[in-house]
Design a protein around this motif. Structure first.
Motif, PDB file in Angstrom:
ATOM      1  N   LEU A 194      40.500  26.495  39.643  1.00  0.00           N
ATOM      2  CA  LEU A 194      39.246  26.240  38.867  1.00  0.00           C
ATOM      3  C   LEU A 194      38.041  26.091  39.799  1.00  0.00           C
ATOM      4  O   LEU A 194      36.889  26.367  39.772  1.00  0.00           O
ATOM      5  N   VAL A 195      38.477  25.967  41.006  1.00  0.00           N
ATOM      6  CA  VAL A 195      37.510  25.885  42.201  1.00  0.00           C
ATOM      7  C   VAL A 195      36.866  27.035  42.331  1.00  0.00           C
ATOM      8  O   VAL A 195      35.387  27.441  42.665  1.00  0.00           O
ATOM      9  N   PHE A 196      37.555  28.499  41.841  1.00  0.00           N
ATOM     10  CA  PHE A 196      36.893  29.703  42.074  1.00  0.00           C
ATOM     11  C   PHE A 196      36.027  30.283  40.609  1.00  0.00           C
ATOM     12  O   PHE A 196      35.706  31.364  40.433  1.00  0.00           O
ATOM     13  N   VAL A 197      36.127  29.213  39.640  1.00  0.00           N
ATOM     14  CA  VAL A 197      35.093  29.240  38.588  1.00  0.00           C
ATOM     15  C   VAL A 197      33.792  30.000  38.916  1.00  0.00           C
ATOM     16  O   VAL A 197      33.210  31.019  37.992  1.00  0.00           O
ATOM     17  N   PRO A 198      32.954  29.306  39.699  1.00  0.00           N
ATOM     18  CA  PRO A 198      31.698  29.991  39.819  1.00  0.00           C
ATOM     19  C   PRO A 198      31.638  31.474  40.154  1.00  0.00           C
ATOM     20  O   PRO A 198      30.879  32.285  39.774  1.00  0.00           O
ATOM     21  N   GLN A 199      32.592  31.923  41.195  1.00  0.00           N
ATOM     22  CA  GLN A 199      32.721  33.273  41.457  1.00  0.00           C
ATOM     23  C   GLN A 199      33.152  34.187  40.060  1.00  0.00           C
ATOM     24  O   GLN A 199      32.628  35.194  39.766  1.00  0.00           O
ATOM     25  N   ILE A 200      34.088  33.566  39.290  1.00  0.00           N
ATOM     26  CA  ILE A 200      34.521  34.312  38.095  1.00  0.00           C
ATOM     27  C   ILE A 200      33.201  34.424  37.076  1.00  0.00           C
ATOM     28  O   ILE A 200      33.176  35.516  36.541  1.00  0.00           O
ATOM     29  N   VAL A 201      32.508  33.361  36.916  1.00  0.00           N
ATOM     30  CA  VAL A 201      31.432  33.284  36.013  1.00  0.00           C
ATOM     31  C   VAL A 201      30.240  34.281  36.504  1.00  0.00           C
ATOM     32  O   VAL A 201      29.714  35.133  35.906  1.00  0.00           O
TER      33      VAL A 201
ATOM     34  N   CYS B 235      41.294  43.258  38.506  1.00  0.00           N
ATOM     35  CA  CYS B 235      40.763  42.384  37.391  1.00  0.00           C
ATOM     36  C   CYS B 235      40.103  41.005  37.996  1.00  0.00           C
ATOM     37  O   CYS B 235      40.454  40.846  39.187  1.00  0.00           O
ATOM     38  N   SER B 236      39.715  40.337  37.083  1.00  0.00           N
ATOM     39  CA  SER B 236      39.230  38.943  37.424  1.00  0.00           C
ATOM     40  C   SER B 236      40.383  38.081  37.938  1.00  0.00           C
ATOM     41  O   SER B 236      40.003  36.945  38.790  1.00  0.00           O
ATOM     42  N   ALA B 237      41.500  38.191  37.594  1.00  0.00           N
ATOM     43  CA  ALA B 237      42.735  37.342  37.903  1.00  0.00           C
ATOM     44  C   ALA B 237      43.070  37.473  39.550  1.00  0.00           C
ATOM     45  O   ALA B 237      43.477  36.405  39.960  1.00  0.00           O
ATOM     46  N   ARG B 238      42.610  38.633  39.989  1.00  0.00           N
ATOM     47  CA  ARG B 238      42.763  38.957  41.434  1.00  0.00           C
ATOM     48  C   ARG B 238      41.718  38.113  42.164  1.00  0.00           C
ATOM     49  O   ARG B 238      42.073  37.865  43.664  1.00  0.00           O
ATOM     50  N   LEU B 239      40.615  37.820  41.518  1.00  0.00           N
ATOM     51  CA  LEU B 239      39.256  37.254  42.246  1.00  0.00           C
ATOM     52  C   LEU B 239      39.783  35.915  43.253  1.00  0.00           C
ATOM     53  O   LEU B 239      39.610  35.885  44.229  1.00  0.00           O
ATOM     54  N   PRO B 240      40.311  34.947  42.492  1.00  0.00           N
ATOM     55  CA  PRO B 240      40.739  33.779  43.331  1.00  0.00           C
ATOM     56  C   PRO B 240      41.687  33.999  44.267  1.00  0.00           C
ATOM     57  O   PRO B 240      41.560  33.397  45.517  1.00  0.00           O
TER      58      PRO B 240
END
Length: 649
Positions: free
Chosen positions: A296-303, A377-382
């Protein structure tokens, strides 16, 4: 107005006695915005063709009247050449299994391209169903000095015609009222002609009777496209936009990420200070806060990623990117529609795979589906953010650009190039003599996207990520926590092994190193040793088969278990616990490079595998995809490690 049911992907909605109203129209005509306005639902809209590739069903209420509203895939003709167009035709003809034939139709026609739209309107009117023509973008028509007399237009057609600006809600109330009288809608005295030449003459007579003056060419669009569609300058701008895109993801989200991380650190401290039971404390602090919180720490990047994608789609730039890439795709035997499908995979491979329904060629569809999982995809971003943080100093620069953002851009570019090459290879294997089908795509004028549409697109994608965190990742994190803490060891056993039982950190490190998870990680070590992975990384890679984000959750748990006070520092300082590399750092440049490249290629998403099975109708192709991508991931990771070692990494 109500929005009682929403069933994407072909699921049906049944309301006893409620009439079914189908929305049909060309791609990018504003059809889905009208659907959202009528139902209050949040189907995705975008300023490029091919967004709706499934049926969306909702309900609308006006006083005592309730109507089932169905948004069908966009099509330019009722002579289908692709699966999504076939869905529209089958629904209108009552041939789609499990779906009733509509009682009435709303045909959405773009006022700025009305001459082209009328050919489709004529085909729909020939179906003989009660029909109303919904004319969209009338505001843009007026702004560009065009003209249309709506009353005369309706008289010429012989059916009701109503102007609607869907994304602003203008005309929605009037349209909802009109739906209540669908049984009394007038019908044309004479059906439009079927012969194409006669239909063209009919179109011209309707336009003349309606006093239609086409809009002037969009001046801003013309000037901007002179640059953005240029084969050299347009390509350069595309790469610059993408580079800036990832710089923004890293730069703007950094401070928010730090605040989220601080929140979870505080929560972990509260658990340690107030929960006396060590097992409950470990479950809450390590499994949930250390594991799920680590993702969840990476939520800002995802959003932020989803926000930027929604803005690019809404403005109309994605259609230009597809046009540019059509030249490239044609060299590989594919077409621009395949690039649109691959582009949809940036958020998630699943909508990208579903978007292949817009491709007329079955072989193109299969080749694109097999390549879609390679798009980042976004799953790789974190995973990327975590590993790039270990590999690249945040202050490192390459000219005006931050090195971390450039590495991220390079990973996305590597995935995209690999996807195109994979699609080409599968196309060659499946169709050695095939030729690309001519590619037709409307380039819409640049528009300022409606804030609500952008926020809806961003939130719907972010919500899917959060839902995964609350289901798959929670379950996986709890399972990993049990594997990392079992079997139980007595104080005598640990003392005999030389462990200081008065030190919680020493006890935790011993427990993790002698856990079932450690045994599993060491069991697969022969496979991953050449890549430089230790048993903890192996466990993370294995756990990521369910969902890529769980790799971050796994390392978060391991680090929290080894040093509850400073998990981030523990991760950076992690060393091999046994074997010939015992005592050496785990996350060296070659190992991190191998991990990054492994995650570029590996198919680590069971939901994607399931969708591949559904779209291909067999387990054969998902098995082939999993096998070739896993083998490719290992080979490319080994190559990345070898090159990094040779470069002195």
């Amino acid at each position: 107005m109500s929005a009682d049911c929403h069933a994407p992907g072909g699921a049906d909605v049944t309301l006893a006695g409620a009439p079914r109203i189908a929305l049909v129209g060309a791609p990018n005509s504003g059809k889905t915005s009208v659907f959202n306005g009528l139902t209050g639902l949040r189907a995705k809209t975008g300023n490029y063709p091919g967004v709706t590739v499934s049926r969306f069903v909702g309900t609308s209420r006006t006083g005592p009247h309730r109507h089932v509203i169905e948004d069908l895939p966009g099509t330019y003709s009722l002579e289908p050449i692709s699966p999504d167009e076939r869905i529209t035709v089958d629904v209108l003809d009552g041939r789609l299994e499990g779906a009733e034939r509509p009682d009435a139709l709303l045909v959405v026609a773009d006022a700025t391209t009305l001459r082209r739209s009328l050919g489709f309107v004529a085909q729909v009117l020939a179906r003989g169903l009660p029909t109303c023509v919904v004319v969209t973008f009338t505001d843009e028509l007026a702004r560009r000095q065009g003209r249309l007399d709506l009353d005369a237009f309706a008289r010429a057609l012989g059916v009701p015609a109503l102007p609607v600006i869907g994304h602003r809600g203008h005309g929605i109330a009037q349209l909802r009222e009109l739906l209540t009288t669908w049984r009394a809608w007038p019908v044309p005295a004479v059906a439009p002609p079927v012969d194409p030449a006669e239909r063209d003459a009919w179109t011209e007579s309707v336009l003349a009777h309606a006093g239609y003056r086409p809009p002037e060419r969009h001046r801003i669009t013309r000037r901007v496209d002179a640059v953005l569609l240029h084969p050299v300058w347009g390509t350069a701008v595309f790469f610059a936009v993408m580079a800036l895109f990832f710089q923004t993801v890293f730069t703007l989200a950094a401070s928010l990420q730090d605040r989220v991380a601080a929140l979870f650190t505080w929560l972990s401290g509260q658990v340690d200070g107030h929960v006396g039971n060590p097992w409950l404390s470990g479950l809450l602090g390590d499994a949930l806060i250390g594991g799920v919180g680590g993702v969840l720490v990476f939520v800002p990047q995802i959003v932020l990623l989803f926000l930027l994608l929604a803005l690019l789609e809404g403005v109309g730039y994605m259609a230009r990117a597809a046009f540019l890439m059509d030249r490239v795709m044609a060299r590989f035997g594919l077409e621009g529609r395949a690039f649109v499908a691959l582009l949809s995979s940036f958020a998630c491979a699943i909508p990208g795979i579903m978007a292949t329904r817009t491709l007329p060629s079955a072989k193109d569809r299969l080749a694109t589906m097999m390549a879609a999982p390679l798009m980042t995809c976004s799953a790789r971003l974190p995973v990327y953010v975590l590993l790039i943080g270990l590999l690249v100093d945040p202050s490192a620069k390459a000219g005006p650009f931050g090195a971390q953002g450039l590495v991220m851009f390079g990973l996305y570019l590597l995935g995209a190039v690999s996807a195109v090459l994979a699609a080409w290879a599968f196309k060659k294997l499946g169709d050695r003599h095939g030729r690309p089908v001519p590619f037709f795509m409307e380039l819409p004028p640049y528009r300022l996207p409606a804030p609500r549409a952008v926020l809806v697109a961003m939130w719907s994608s972010a919500r899917a990520f959060l839902r995964k965190c609350s289901t798959v990742i929670v379950a996986t994190s709890i399972g990993l926590w049990l594997l990392l803490n079992l079997p139980l060891h007595t104080a005598a056993q640990m003392q005999a092994a030389g462990v200081d039982t008065t030190s919680p950190t020493a006890v935790s490190a011993y427990t993790v190193d002698h856990s079932y998870a450690a045994g599993l990680g060491r069991a697969v070590a022969p496979v991953f040793d050449p890549l430089g992975f230790d048993w903890r990384v192996n466990v993370g890679v294995l756990s990521a088969q369910a969902a890529r984000e769980t790799f971050v959750a796994t390392l978060g748990q391991v680090a929290a278990a080894e040093d509850p006070e400073q998990p981030a520092q523990a991760l950076r300082a992690m060393t091999y616990s046994d074997g010939p590399r015992a005592g050496e750092p785990v996350f060296t440049a070659p190992t991190v490079a191998a991990l990054l490249v492994y995650f570029v290629y590996a198919l680590q998403c069971m939901a994607t595998v399931a969708v591949l099975r559904r779209e291909t109708g067999t387990w054969r192709w998902p098995a082939i995809a999993f096998a070739y991508l896993t083998a490719l991931a290992w080979l490319m990771a080994y190559l990345a490690r070898t090159v990094t070692v040779l470069l002195g990494g």
